[in-house]
Design an enzyme around this catalytic site. Structure first.
Site, PDB file in Angstrom:
ATOM      1  N   HIS A   1       4.302 -20.805  25.954  1.00  0.00           N
ATOM      2  CA  HIS A   1       4.176 -21.038  24.513  1.00  0.00           C
ATOM      3  C   HIS A   1       2.749 -21.424  24.105  1.00  0.00           C
ATOM      4  O   HIS A   1       2.497 -21.658  22.917  1.00  0.00           O
ATOM      5  CB  HIS A   1       5.146 -22.124  24.049  1.00  0.00           C
ATOM      6  CG  HIS A   1       6.581 -21.718  24.147  1.00  0.00           C
ATOM      7  ND1 HIS A   1       7.087 -20.580  23.550  1.00  0.00           N
ATOM      8  CD2 HIS A   1       7.634 -22.300  24.778  1.00  0.00           C
ATOM      9  CE1 HIS A   1       8.377 -20.475  23.812  1.00  0.00           C
ATOM     10  NE2 HIS A   1       8.736 -21.500  24.566  1.00  0.00           N
TER      11      HIS A   1
ATOM     12  N   ASP B   1      12.665 -15.682  29.856  1.00  0.00           N
ATOM     13  CA  ASP B   1      13.008 -16.986  29.306  1.00  0.00           C
ATOM     14  C   ASP B   1      13.832 -16.791  28.044  1.00  0.00           C
ATOM     15  O   ASP B   1      13.642 -15.822  27.304  1.00  0.00           O
ATOM     16  CB  ASP B   1      11.718 -17.748  28.992  1.00  0.00           C
ATOM     17  CG  ASP B   1      11.937 -19.220  28.745  1.00  0.00           C
ATOM     18  OD1 ASP B   1      12.430 -19.562  27.655  1.00  0.00           O
ATOM     19  OD2 ASP B   1      11.590 -20.039  29.611  1.00  0.00           O
TER      20      ASP B   1
ATOM     21  N   HIS C   1      13.576 -18.464  25.396  1.00  0.00           N
ATOM     22  CA  HIS C   1      12.685 -18.644  24.254  1.00  0.00           C
ATOM     23  C   HIS C   1      11.620 -17.547  24.273  1.00  0.00           C
ATOM     24  O   HIS C   1      11.053 -17.244  25.328  1.00  0.00           O
ATOM     25  CB  HIS C   1      12.002 -20.012  24.310  1.00  0.00           C
ATOM     26  CG  HIS C   1      12.959 -21.159  24.307  1.00  0.00           C
ATOM     27  ND1 HIS C   1      13.565 -21.627  25.446  1.00  0.00           N
ATOM     28  CD2 HIS C   1      13.420 -21.929  23.282  1.00  0.00           C
ATOM     29  CE1 HIS C   1      14.361 -22.636  25.137  1.00  0.00           C
ATOM     30  NE2 HIS C   1      14.290 -22.844  23.828  1.00  0.00           N
TER      31      HIS C   1
ATOM     32  N   ASP D   1      16.395 -20.504  31.232  1.00  0.00           N
ATOM     33  CA  ASP D   1      17.243 -21.175  30.257  1.00  0.00           C
ATOM     34  C   ASP D   1      18.172 -20.220  29.516  1.00  0.00           C
ATOM     35  O   ASP D   1      18.798 -20.599  28.526  1.00  0.00           O
ATOM     36  CB  ASP D   1      16.409 -22.003  29.276  1.00  0.00           C
ATOM     37  CG  ASP D   1      15.150 -21.299  28.823  1.00  0.00           C
ATOM     38  OD1 ASP D   1      15.013 -20.089  29.063  1.00  0.00           O
ATOM     39  OD2 ASP D   1      14.281 -21.966  28.222  1.00  0.00           O
TER      40      ASP D   1
END
Length: 446
Positions: free
Chosen positions: A117, A156, A158, A245
């Site tokens: 990120h 991921d 996200h 995740d």
């Protein structure tokens, strides 16, 4: 598992562990010091390091120069990155070096803190990330091997917004992100229409997946879209940004992927490198997923990898979700198939010398709001260079402005000269101006 001492890996795999047991955001935060404790124990309990061909290596500490190739840290590297962050990035670099030097066939950096990120300009922590370990790894590779084509497949839950943005204008990096739909999860991005800049159209590909997606939907996307695209792109290296995740037990997301699903996905991708990103089901998911990934990378049987509470009936795919996933894949296939025939002015507007875009970036961990204007020099000889105007602060009254010029490694002489002149001119106009010059491997701040 059978007696590990009688097993031999088909692929020689290097494991780089850095669990950062002395670092955490807070004792109750998902990104806390126990995060890889059970994974470490499981790897030893299963005897994976007793298998011939699975080897453990120590990470190194990424230098300020290595970090600055990917991240422009404000005000400087030491203010943004702690020693654990530098070691996490150094672990990713170590993984790449082991593969490129022929010491192993594949390598997996099981490191934390994560990094995907973190954008090019970094004012603080966002999404549990301070510096972008996988981008730092790629720029370390290309500092030595500038012509290598690299493909990311980020799995991921996200969206990998930081890595996407760092390589958004780079035609030699294909960035594919599979993630939970951004309408339902941080960072709220990663949609099909995010396709890269005009110098790298369709080198950014996002597959937003509906909440509840399980193994069937994930593997459909890999088989029907990701693998054919990789085959067309023909990368020199494939990197699995191995966020975990998407697991059905993860406390932060709404996905239903199993450890075996992750292993099968990795097996299909056949990556050269894997770098751990997110994944916060510390006991119920990470130990099993990571064992499955290690076995898959080693070319060994992972069919017995199973969570204690795994129930395939509960995780059966809802057919309405499969329909939605198939529609997304069909749209992306059309984009990829027609990428060479697109009129880019229809997509990006009437650009000639520069293409500009504005971004709003929220640092959820640090509580910082950033307004950023980015201009890329559009050139028919190279990918151009970037001029970035960034204003960031915890309020509009405490906003800090920085200007930056970023020059890629493979830049033409004309753009290089222009960019250096732009940096010199900006120094006379602004108090804080950064230079990220990958061609000269030089990183300056006035």
């Amino acid at each position: 598992m059978r007696n590990p001492k009688k097993l031999k890996a088909k692929n020689k795999v290097g494991l780089i562990f850095f669990p950062a047991f002395d670092w955490e955001i807070s004792p109750t935060h998902p990104e806390r010091k126990e995060r890889l404790l059970y994974t470490r124990d499981q790897v030893f309990e299963e005897g994976l390091l007793d298998i011939e061909g699975i080897l453990e290596f120590n990470p190194e500490i990424a230098s300020a120069k290595e970090i600055s190739r990917a991240n422009i840290c404000v005000p400087d590297v030491d203010s943004v990155a702690s020693e654990p962050h530098k070691i996490s990035a150094g672990g990713a670099i170590k993984a790449a070096d082991l593969v490129l030097e022929g010491k192993v066939d594949k390598a997996f950096a099981l490191v934390r803190p994560p990094g995907h990120h973190a954008h090019r300009v970094v004012h603080g922590a966002r999404g549990f990330c301070n510096i972008n370990n996988e981008a730092i790894m790629v720029e370390s590779i290309r500092n030595k091997y500038p012509n290598k084509k690299i493909a990311f497949v980020d799995t991921d839950a996200h969206h990998a917004d930081g890595t996407q943005e760092i390589f958004y204008h780079d035609p030699n990096v294909l960035h594919i992100s599979l993630h939970q739909d951004g309408r339902t999860l941080f960072p709220g991005s990663g949609f099909v229409n995010e396709l890269g800049g005009p110098t790298a159209y369709a080198k950014t590909l996002n597959i937003p997946l509906p909440p509840g997606c399980s193994d069937q939907g994930l593997l459909y996307v890999i088989n029907e879209f990701v693998l054919p695209v990789l085959n067309d792109f023909q990368p020199d290296l494939i990197i699995n940004a191995a966020g975990q995740d998407n697991h059905y037990s993860d406390p932060l997301t709404n996905m239903n992927i199993s450890a075996k699903g992750y292993a099968k996905m990795n097996d299909l991708l056949d990556p050269d490198l894997a770098v751990l990103q997110g994944g916060y089901s510390i006991e119920s998911a990470l130990p099993y997923i990571n064992v499955g990934l290690i076995l898959a990378m080693a070319g060994l049987d992972y069919s017995s990898v199973e969570e204690p509470d795994y129930d395939p009936e509960i995780l059966k795919e809802d057919q309405s979700l499969i329909k939605e996933i198939k529609e997304t894949v069909a749209e992306l296939k059309k984009i990829w198939k027609n990428r060479e025939n697109k009129n880019l002015e229809e997509i990006y507007g009437d650009y000639s010398t520069f293409y500009s875009r504005d971004k709003s970036i929220f640092y959820d961990t640090a509580g910082i709001n950033e307004k950023q204007s980015e201009k890329v020099r559009v050139c028919n000889q190279c990918q151009g260079y970037l001029i970035i105007d960034s204003k960031a602060g915890k309020s509009s009254f405490s906003s800090n402005q920085v200007m930056a010029v970023s020059i890629p490694k493979l830049v033409c002489d004309q753009c290089y000269q222009e960019a250096r002149e732009k940096f010199d001119n900006l120094k006379n106009e602004y108090e804080s101006v950064y230079l990220q010059d990958l061609k000269a491997d030089e990183y300056l701040r006035n």
